[in-house]
Design an enzyme around this catalytic site. Structure first.
Site, PDB file in Angstrom:
ATOM      1  N   ASP A 121       0.828  -1.197   0.000  1.00 10.98           N
ATOM      2  CA  ASP A 121       0.000   0.000   0.000  1.00 10.98           C
ATOM      3  C   ASP A 121       0.873   1.263   0.000  1.00 10.98           C
ATOM      4  O   ASP A 121       1.847   1.360   0.742  1.00 10.98           O
ATOM      5  CB  ASP A 121      -0.902  -0.012   1.239  1.00 10.98           C
TER       6      ASP A 121
ATOM      7  N   GLU B 253      14.521 -15.335   0.402  1.00  8.32           N
ATOM      8  CA  GLU B 253      14.841 -16.402   1.349  1.00  8.32           C
ATOM      9  C   GLU B 253      13.949 -17.622   1.134  1.00  8.32           C
ATOM     10  O   GLU B 253      14.238 -18.700   1.651  1.00  8.32           O
ATOM     11  CB  GLU B 253      14.651 -15.905   2.791  1.00  8.32           C
TER      12      GLU B 253
END
Length: 561
Positions: free
Chosen positions: A216, A267
């Site tokens: 956002d 990751e």
């Protein structure tokens, strides 16, 4: 790094790092989707109950708007706790059940993350209010002294996006910055603790199996608040700067922030994805879409365009060229929770100035019937959407657009919830009209949304747009979306597009080809046009003697030459 998916689910969801490039993503505004417990507010259990509907629709992923604890000062974008579920919507256990059910149906999940600001009920902000000037607690946010000589005036005359001053006073004479509502204090992203806490939040949801994040106001995090602060008029003049020098928007420091986010995404296997909500100049969008950054950025250009062949062609060409330089893919969108639904936009008078779709709300305030051609709007919306779904890139859909839902204009003032309406009375009617709960059945007190009615009033004729009604109608907008989305899965191939000139020479027809002999033809004109030879796969409107009528799109498959 591991996640919570089972081996069985992993088989359903292929370990494809590129799944997002041409995905169809369906936005759910959870409070208005489905209410399972009958309290008038949609919830996570309600979403889970409707996953078979989403699977039949043919979407690849769900984007879930904020579901975190919130006072709903801004529809959930005022977040109390970034690592929990609002009790009104469910629990973390409900979230886990929902994501497992989505994955088991082959649907991935993208969640909204709101990093620019928290709510004023967030534990950090409450600590800041209880702490003195200059404290570590206040440094997580943006506090400043008032203007001299007596310190009672705000630090600047900046205006908030929802109206009124962007500075709110606190008891000791300081002010805090809120670019949106006063209940949404802005974080200080120069503070290392803020940055680290959001990295923890990203891992928290990724570890639960979340596949990606919609970010956002991604262009607002970094700010230059060195004195003297520029005036509001100066900031307005700087809106179009493209060198990262604006004090509040699209600053260069964002590159470093999102590089850290990218390291977290990578990751995981496959890497988590992200898409930026960044209302920036198109020439700056690549910064957010880069593979070293968030990886995708919303392209709102078609959303802002009139139903015009020339505008569409220019926008498509520009954006396809732009993503070729970043390695990203396009993100086409016509509707979301912040803008007038596109069947209504297209039914309003054409706007030669291509004004922002949000600014057209004034047309809806106080008697839109004389200016709105609903039939034309829906016809154009179906044609535009079918064209968009044929383009290379990902398609973002907003709940209810598959039903052809219009904007609800005549919500009584007493029932409105959007802070834009309250902070700019008589100027902006707000965004509630696109957030009215969905109609699932043709009858009932809330048309199947929930047992206790809906938190925003639904029009009396909402049942004609219901899933139940449209499911039984082969020509409905719902069944058009279903056919198109399932065909799209089969037809999407290399991210390439080749334009063809229509034999008529008309500049009102857009005809392009995708790999494998798949063609899309859209007639933006007022008279029918002949279709090229080929197998007609789907049309947005019935053909007229084999010709494509005005404001219509057809997909065809042609033999390779």
């Amino acid at each position: 790094m591991t996640n919570t998916l089972t081996d069985e689910t992993s088989v359903v969801l292929a370990n494809d790092p590129h799944w997002w490039r041409q995905a169809t993503v369906y936005q759910i505004y959870p409070r208005s989707f489905a209410d399972a417990n009958g309290d008038g507010i949609g919830d996570l259990v309600g979403i889970t109950s409707r996953i078979p509907y989403l699977a039949e629709l043919g979407v690849d992923a769900v984007w879930l708007s904020p579901f975190y604890p919130s006072a709903l000062a801004d529809g959930g974008y005022d977040v109390d706790d970034y690592r929990d579920v609002d009790p009104k919507l469910g629990t973390l256990a409900d979230f886990d059940v929902m994501i497992a059910a989505l994955h088991a149906s082959g649907i991935r999940l993208i969640v909204d993350i709101v990093p620019n600001h928290s709510s004023n009920r967030h534990v950090w902000f409450q600590e800041a209010l209880a702490s003195p000037r200059g404290s570590a607690a206040r440094d997580r946010y943006i506090f400043r002294d008032g203007e001299v000589p007596d310190g009672t005036e705000p630090p600047s005359d900046w205006q908030a996006m929802f109206g009124g001053s962007a500075w709110e006073p606190v008891d000791d004479g300081q002010f805090y910055l809120h670019l949106f509502a006063p209940e949404q204090p802005d974080f200080n992203w120069a503070n290392r603790e803020v940055r680290d806490d959001f990295l923890t939040t990203l891992r928290f949801w990724a570890d639960r199996g979340v596949d990606g994040f919609r970010v956002d106001v991604a262009h607002a995090l970094a700010k230059d608040l060195t004195y003297p602060l520029r005036s509001h008029a100066e900031l307005e003049e700087m809106k179009l700067v493209t060198d990262g020098s604006h004090p509040l928007w699209d600053r260069e420091e964002l590159d470093e922030i999102y590089a850290e986010w990218r390291a977290v995404f990578d990751e995981y296997d496959p890497p988590r994805i992200a898409v930026a909500e960044a209302w920036v100049e198109p020439s700056r969008r690549h910064r957010y879409a880069a593979p070293t950054s968030l990886g995708q950025a919303f392209n709102f250009d078609l959303l802002l365009a009139n139903f015009d062949a020339g505008e569409f062609r220019a926008i498509i060409d520009h954006n396809i060229q732009s993503v070729s330089t970043t390695g990203s893919s396009n993100t086409w969108v016509f509707s979301n929770h912040d803008v007038v639904r596109h069947p209504t936009r297209y039914g309003l008078p054409d706007d030669p100035n291509r004004e922002n779709a949000i600014s057209k709300r004034w047309l809806l305030h106080g008697g839109p019937a004389s200016q709105l051609d609903a039939e034309r709007g829906l016809r154009r919306a179906r044609a535009a959407t079918l064209l968009m779904l044929a383009l290379p890139g990902s398609a973002y859909l907003y709940q209810g657009e598959e039903l052809g839902l219009p904007e609800v204009a005549d919500i009584p003032d007493a029932d409105r919830q959007d802070p834009t309406f309250f902070r700019s009375p008589g100027v902006d009617v707000g965004r509630d009209g696109c957030r009215v709960p969905l109609p699932w059945t043709a009858t009932g007190s809330s048309f199947g949304f929930g047992a206790a009615g809906a938190h925003l009033p639904q029009p009396a004729g909402w049942g004609s747009f219901s899933v139940e009604t449209e499911d039984a109608d082969a020509s409905s907008t719902l069944n058009l979306y279903r056919r198109a989305l399932w065909l799209r899965r089969d037809l999407q191939d290399a991210e390439e597009l080749t334009w063809h000139a229509h034999p008529s020479g008309s500049d009102k027809v857009l005809w392009f080809e995708r790999p494998g002999g798949w063609h899309s033809v859209t007639n933006f004109g007022d008279a029918p046009v002949e279709l090229p030879d080929g197998e007609v796969l789907v049309t947005s409107a019935p053909l007229i003697g084999g010709a494509l009528p005005a404001a219509a799109t057809a997909w065809l498959r042609r033999q390779a030459r």
